[in-house]
Design an enzyme around this catalytic site. Structure first.
Site, PDB file in Angstrom:
ATOM      1  NE  ARG A 173      32.691 -50.429 -64.343  1.00  0.00           N
ATOM      2  CZ  ARG A 173      33.005 -49.412 -63.538  1.00  0.00           C
ATOM      3  NH1 ARG A 173      33.109 -48.170 -64.025  1.00  0.00           N
ATOM      4  NH2 ARG A 173      33.259 -49.613 -62.271  1.00  0.00           N
ATOM      5  CB  SER A 177      32.772 -56.182 -61.929  1.00  0.00           C
ATOM      6  OG  SER A 177      33.511 -55.551 -60.927  1.00  0.00           O
ATOM      7  CD  GLU A 237      32.306 -54.324 -66.083  1.00  0.00           C
ATOM      8  OE1 GLU A 237      31.678 -53.790 -65.159  1.00  0.00           O
ATOM      9  OE2 GLU A 237      33.542 -54.461 -66.092  1.00  0.00           O
TER      10      GLU A 237
END
Ligand code: FAD
Ligand code: NAP
Length: 339
Positions: free
Chosen positions: A166, A239, A335
């Protein structure tokens, strides 16, 4: 000047959390010339530039004192085909999932596990999007970006993007690179990844034992539609926290107290924990304060029930971080990109 610059535009329709903040100015880029014009305009007006795609990985906590440029460039093409491997290229403003379906329609496999991820092609390299055991770095062939500092075009190979979980060079050097188009190497003969989570089980339930890449895409779409809130119905950015990767000794210590701990050993000896599991154990699943909440089925997803502000969502995220750190000695990293 073809760039249409508007003053004081609400960004509510342009972020999937549905947070209502205003951009000082707003424009859409339909080609490279628009992008260059936006850069020149910002330099002349001494205005910051914020580039967005689908707004599905943003948390907007205040009005944006900048020109917000939404990438709306279009174009899909096959660049080369040796009969087995095919290199395809998509413009940054192309929407990700229709692009995946287009590749499948061309008989190409490689992106099927990344089906139904919201957002644009141009943002995909930012956090090396991943799902069901595949990340774009696995099929990445290159990209073209504009260096906002010099105005020069630069080609990036996979190694130069420095992709990680990520994460990428583009995320770490936020605001420097404007991604214009991205290339992927796809296969005419599918090498499917079915071992992750419930993918094979879903195919078996459907009576499919020799799946095609399109079968895998459909199975993943059906799993995702059941588990994840649709941003068109309930605001969210997917998320909210990355899955933490921690030393094996700490994972073993937590497991003593929580025998049900979910952990995935990594190649470097560390262990990846499911952040959603930690948040659920800490009792946050379904929590709601005003219009900011934790989804009732998926604890990793923060949701906006209607009028939540970005700050309320941020404060909720910080409370969860503090609680998880206190209980498990694990730091959860956010995130979405915060503005
Ligand atoms: P935006 O949110 O618009 O922008 C994200 C960041 O990229 C910002 O910092 C922005 O400035 C920058 N940016 C955007 N375009 C460009 C460009 N052309 N050049 C330079 N910088 C740019 N992510 C996953 O990895 N896996 C998943 O499975 C997944 N599932 C999701 C499910 C849901 C329901 C939601 C809402 C989100 C999910 N996400 C997932 C997160 C998100 O969809 C991805 O990160 C996606 O790539 C973001 O694309 P975007 O166009 O919406 O980017
Ligand atoms: P899930 O299948 O319930 O699994 C929970 C977590 O465990 C996932 O986050 C995944 O980590 C990890 N995991 C599961 N099986 C694994 C395996 N075999 N090996 C290693 N790790 C494993 O997850 P979910 O929430 O429904 O999401 C499914 C997939 O879509 C995941 O890959 C997830 O990352 C992705 N997704 C991402 C977002 C986003 O916004 N980033 C939103 C929705 C879904 P990983 O996340 O590291 O894969």
């Amino acid at each position: 000047m073809t760039l249409q610059v508007q003053d004081r535009v609400s960004l509510k329709p342009f972020n999937t959390f549905g947070v209502d903040v205003q951009a000082q100015q707003f424009a859409e880029a339909h080609n490279d010339a628009d992008v260059r014009e936006a850069l020149a305009y910002c330099a002349e007006q001494q205005l910051p530039l914020l580039v967005i795609g689908g707004g599905s990985n943003l948390l907007l906590t205040a009005d944006i004192p900048a020109l917000v440029l939404r990438m709306a460039t279009r174009g899909l093409r096959l660049l080369s085909d040796d009969g087995q491997r095919v290199v395809v290229e998509a413009e940054a403003g192309e929407t990700w999932h229709p692009f995946v379906l287009w590749t499948l329609g061309q008989g190409l496999s490689g992106l099927e596990n990344l089906s139904l991820i919201p957002g644009t092609v141009g943002a995909a390299p930012m956090q090396n999007i991943g799902a069901y055991g595949v990340e774009i770095k696995d099929v990445f062939a290159g990209l073209t970006a504009l260096d906002r500092q010099t105005g020069e075009l630069r080609e990036f190979s996979v190694d130069e993007c420095d992709f990680a979980y990520r994460d990428s060079l583009f995320k770490r050097q936020a605001g420097r690179w404007l991604i214009l188009r991205v290339r992927f190497t796809l296969q005419r003969v599918a090498h499917l990844h079915l071992e992750y989570g419930p993918v094979r089980q879903r195919l078996t339930e459907q009576g499919i034992d020799q799946p095609t890449a399109s079968d895998v895409s459909r199975a993943i779409c059906s799993i995702r539609s059941e588990k994840l809130p649709d941003p068109a119905v309930l605001g969210n950015a997917g998320s909210f926290f990355k899955n933490p990767v921690i030393p094996a000794a700490l994972a073993a210590e937590i497991k003593l107290q929580y025998p049900g701990l979910v952990g995935y050993p990594q190649a470097d000896g560390q262990v990846k924990l499911a952040a959603g599991w930690l948040i659920e154990q800490a009792g946050w699943k379904g929590f709601r304060e005003a219009d900011a909440g934790v989804h009732r089925l998926q604890s990793l997803v923060l949701v906006n029930y209607g009028e939540a502000t970005g700050l309320q969502l941020l404060q909720l995220a910080q409370k969860i971080q503090q609680d998880v750190a206190r209980r498990f000695k694990v730091n959860l990293e956010m995130e979405p990109n915060l503005y």
